[in-house]
Design a protein around this motif. Sequence first.
Motif, PDB file in Angstrom:
ATOM      1  N   SER A  78      14.836 -52.348 -78.005  1.00  0.00           N
ATOM      2  CA  SER A  78      16.094 -53.038 -78.300  1.00  0.00           C
ATOM      3  C   SER A  78      16.140 -53.629 -79.701  1.00  0.00           C
ATOM      4  O   SER A  78      17.210 -53.956 -80.199  1.00  0.00           O
ATOM      5  N   ASN A  79      15.004 -53.794 -80.327  1.00  0.00           N
ATOM      6  CA  ASN A  79      14.893 -54.391 -81.670  1.00  0.00           C
ATOM      7  C   ASN A  79      15.386 -55.839 -81.703  1.00  0.00           C
ATOM      8  O   ASN A  79      15.730 -56.349 -82.753  1.00  0.00           O
ATOM      9  N   LYS A  80      15.435 -56.492 -80.552  1.00  0.00           N
ATOM     10  CA  LYS A  80      15.826 -57.898 -80.501  1.00  0.00           C
ATOM     11  C   LYS A  80      14.609 -58.806 -80.627  1.00  0.00           C
ATOM     12  O   LYS A  80      14.748 -59.978 -80.899  1.00  0.00           O
ATOM     13  N   ASN A  81      13.427 -58.242 -80.395  1.00  0.00           N
ATOM     14  CA  ASN A  81      12.205 -59.046 -80.358  1.00  0.00           C
ATOM     15  C   ASN A  81      11.340 -58.749 -81.577  1.00  0.00           C
ATOM     16  O   ASN A  81      11.386 -57.655 -82.136  1.00  0.00           O
ATOM     17  N   ASN A  82      10.519 -59.719 -81.942  1.00  0.00           N
ATOM     18  CA  ASN A  82       9.633 -59.488 -83.085  1.00  0.00           C
ATOM     19  C   ASN A  82       8.465 -58.592 -82.673  1.00  0.00           C
ATOM     20  O   ASN A  82       8.242 -58.341 -81.489  1.00  0.00           O
TER      21      ASN A  82
END
Length: 136
Positions: A107-111
């Motif tokens: 999702s590329n929402k998390n580091n």
Amino acid sequence: MMMRGRHVGIGFYGSYILIFLLIIIFILIFLILKNQSNVNPFKEKLINILKEEYASSEITADEFIERKSIIEDAKYSNSYTPILLERYANCLITTQEFLNIKAEIESNKNNDLICEQLAKGIISYKEFKLNMEGNK
């Protein structure tokens, strides 16, 4: 003595027959090359791990088929997906957990640190969700 008016060989239609045969040969070569699967060595390794799990009766036939199809269809969208796939092949996580973690990683929402911890199993998906809800 010369033969006049008679054709020697395959005649006028010979060039058409030759072109037709060449087209058929090219089509056959194309179909043969198309049907050869490009085996990914990493996926082959994962399927072998999965076969060992099935052989040792760790999973049922249905689970084997399900996991095998997911592994074969998996796309590597980032560097953490192969780590997660290996855990999945070793039957360390369920299919639902795998799909949830994969969705979070992609999702590329998390580091990167969180993605790595999820993929390696340092934190479980449940812990991750609890932390996310607690941060809201």
